[in-house]
Write a protein that holds these residues in place. Structure first.
Motif, PDB file in Angstrom:
ATOM      1  N   ILE A 275       0.847  -1.194   0.000  1.00 17.39           N
ATOM      2  CA  ILE A 275       0.000   0.000   0.000  1.00 17.39           C
ATOM      3  C   ILE A 275       0.885   1.248   0.000  1.00 17.39           C
ATOM      4  CG2 ILE A 275      -1.826   1.192   1.302  1.00 17.39           C
ATOM      5  CD1 ILE A 275      -2.008  -1.766   2.736  1.00 17.39           C
ATOM      6  N   GLY A 276       0.534   2.194  -0.868  1.00 18.83           N
ATOM      7  CA  GLY A 276       1.335   3.421  -0.940  1.00 18.83           C
ATOM      8  C   GLY A 276       2.538   3.281  -1.857  1.00 18.83           C
TER       9      GLY A 276
ATOM     10  N   ILE B  89       7.535   0.236   2.050  1.00 22.19           N
ATOM     11  CA  ILE B  89       8.592   1.014   2.693  1.00 22.19           C
ATOM     12  C   ILE B  89       9.857   0.896   1.844  1.00 22.19           C
ATOM     13  CG2 ILE B  89       9.925   1.378   4.816  1.00 22.19           C
ATOM     14  CD1 ILE B  89       7.750  -0.214   6.311  1.00 22.19           C
ATOM     15  N   PRO B  90      10.350   2.005   1.334  1.00 19.98           N
ATOM     16  CA  PRO B  90      11.511   1.935   0.434  1.00 19.98           C
ATOM     17  C   PRO B  90      12.729   1.299   1.091  1.00 19.98           C
ATOM     18  CG  PRO B  90      10.539   4.134   0.433  1.00 19.98           C
ATOM     19  CD  PRO B  90       9.880   3.377   1.543  1.00 19.98           C
TER      20      PRO B  90
ATOM     21  N   ARG C 174       4.249   8.763   8.303  1.00 23.63           N
ATOM     22  CA  ARG C 174       2.899   8.949   8.859  1.00 23.63           C
ATOM     23  C   ARG C 174       1.850   8.632   7.790  1.00 23.63           C
ATOM     24  NH1 ARG C 174      -1.249  11.603   8.610  1.00 23.63           N
ATOM     25  NH2 ARG C 174      -0.455  12.804   6.852  1.00 23.63           N
ATOM     26  N   SER C 175       2.099   9.147   6.594  1.00 24.47           N
ATOM     27  CA  SER C 175       1.115   8.971   5.533  1.00 24.47           C
ATOM     28  C   SER C 175       1.050   7.508   5.072  1.00 24.47           C
ATOM     29  CB  SER C 175       1.460   9.950   4.407  1.00 24.47           C
ATOM     30  OG  SER C 175       1.276   9.389   3.170  1.00 24.47           O
ATOM     31  N   GLN C 176       2.197   6.821   5.006  1.00 24.01           N
ATOM     32  CA  GLN C 176       2.187   5.399   4.630  1.00 24.01           C
ATOM     33  C   GLN C 176       1.425   4.566   5.672  1.00 24.01           C
ATOM     34  OE1 GLN C 176       2.901   5.738   1.470  1.00 24.01           O
ATOM     35  NE2 GLN C 176       4.201   3.941   1.379  1.00 24.01           N
TER      36      GLN C 176
ATOM     37  N   GLY D 297      -2.045   2.370   5.182  1.00 26.20           N
ATOM     38  CA  GLY D 297      -2.114   0.960   5.578  1.00 26.20           C
ATOM     39  C   GLY D 297      -3.312   0.703   6.490  1.00 26.20           C
ATOM     40  N   LEU D 298      -3.512   1.592   7.442  1.00 26.55           N
ATOM     41  CA  LEU D 298      -4.622   1.408   8.388  1.00 26.55           C
ATOM     42  C   LEU D 298      -5.975   1.546   7.683  1.00 26.55           C
ATOM     43  CD1 LEU D 298      -3.230   3.455  11.450  1.00 26.55           C
ATOM     44  CD2 LEU D 298      -3.303   0.957  11.190  1.00 26.55           C
TER      45      LEU D 298
END
Ligand code: 5AD
Ligand code: SF4
Length: 352
Positions: free
Chosen positions: A191-192, A222-223, A241-243, A247-248
């Motif tokens: 996600i993201g 996550i990179p 925070r945004s990632q 996810g949530l």
């Protein structure tokens, strides 16, 4: 829910509206599962992988890490540690290897774990795409759940994340094979991802629904510095925070839509915030996978940057986690497989 409604939920940013979304997903979880968490002791059995996914830290092309395979004896010991500490089930996870030797290795390891736990330990495999006969041998040896993430359900996005030798259709075919062999089948996405749209995420939710999955394991992207997709990307606090929030929101929407499936509150959430996994539970997740791999291997199994608990041994992580889960008002289903309710519900439906 319509696609437009799902899109709206996935695009929420207002803290009060987000809290309401998580709360309603949590209520659905309470109704279908209760305030309960199932544990799976995770053993990262090997970081050897033949693939080269552009996002993953253990991709074959990354020469910046030591490759390992844990011995059968050590894997069995880790699994039995989880069993003795009442986890109820384990997951054996590895990079993707296709060889008779690996097939035999996993098969005999699964068999030994089942024998030594008197057939009582639940066992999930997460060892990538394999031929039907391989899945069948592992199923017969005692594995009863299998996780194979689709990573991105949109073929075009999937193509951008993987080299040309990856085949989106082949992956879907594997999910069908697993289903035909009567595994509880799990899949999920990242996600993201760069270039991923909200429409892509809605498509992912519809994919989970259409494939009638029993388990969902998904987490924020996550990179990782040593990957083509992650090189040079800076993990700012705002990005993290945004990632995490994305996810949530996906966990919450999945719970609202699929109700009785198992949803993992994954370690990637914890990599973004110390209390990420607890927040995942409160947004509708019901499974946590504490790492029980010997700490000496952890550094070599980093799929993404900032993997947590690199030095925390199994005993410490068990105590720590138990405390945190109880603190949010959830209880742990000790000594139980924690099977997917959805699996039994769908089987009952087919029998009727
Ligand atoms: N960020 C988040 N998740 C990742 N995975 C691999 N690389 C990353 C990353 N950079 C996930 C994939 C894979 C699982 C084992 O780990 O979804 O299926
Ligand atoms: Fe290998 Fe899985 Fe990583 Fe792809 S995501 S490189 S298949 S371990």
């Amino acid at each position: 829910m319509t696609d437009a409604e799902l899109k709206h939920l996935l695009e929420l940013t207002d803290p009060e509206e987000l809290a309401a979304l998580y709360r309603s997903a949590y209520e659905v979880k309470l109704r279908h599962i209760g305030p309960k968490v199932s544990l799976r002791g995770l053993v990262e059995i090997s970081n050897i992988c033949r693939k080269n996914c552009y996002y993953c830290g253990i991709r074959a092309g990354n020469s910046n890490l030591k490759r390992y395979r844990v011995s059968r004896e050590e894997i069995v010991n880790s699994a039995l540690w989880a069993y003795d500490h009442h986890y109820g089930s384990v997951v054996l996870q590895s990079g993707e290897v296709s060889s008779d030797e690996f097939t035999e290795f996993v098969e005999s390891t699964v068999r030994e774990i089942m024998e030594k736990s008197d057939g009582r330990l639940g066992l999930t495999l997460c060892c990538g795409e394999q031929e039907s006969r391989v899945y069948e041998r592992w199923r017969k040896a005692g594995a009863h759940r299998y996780l194979l993430r689709i990573e991105a359900s949109d073929p075009e996005l999937y193509r951008r994340l993987h080299p040309a030798d990856h085949d989106f259709e082949a992956r879907k075919e594997c999910l069908r094979r697993l289903r035909a062999l009567d595994y509880q089948v799990g899949s999920g996405v990242m996600i993201g991802l760069p270039g991923q749209t909200t429409e892509n995420l809605v498509h992912d939710l519809r994919f989970f629904q259409e494939f009638d999955l029993d388990m969902i394991g998904m987490g924020p992207y996550i990179p990782h510095e040593d990957t083509p997709l992650g090189r040079g990307v800076c993990l700012t606090p705002e990005y993290k925070r945004s990632q995490l929030e994305k996810g949530l929101k996906m966990i919450a929407c999945t719970r609202l839509l699929l109700k009785d499936v198992n949803i993992a509150s994954t370690t990637a959430l914890q990599a973004l915030a110390d209390d990420g996994r607890e927040r995942g539970l409160l947004a509708g997740g019901n499974v946590i996978m504490p790492n029980v791999t010997d700490t000496s291997y952890r550094r070599s199994y980093q799929l993404y940057a900032g993997k947590p608990s690199l030095d925390e041994n199994s005993r410490q992580s068990c105590d720590n986690l138990t405390r945190r889960i109880l603190a949010i008002g959830e209880t742990i289903l000790w000594d139980q497989h924690g099977d997917s309710r959805h699996y039994f519900n769908r089987k009952q439906e087919t029998e009727q």
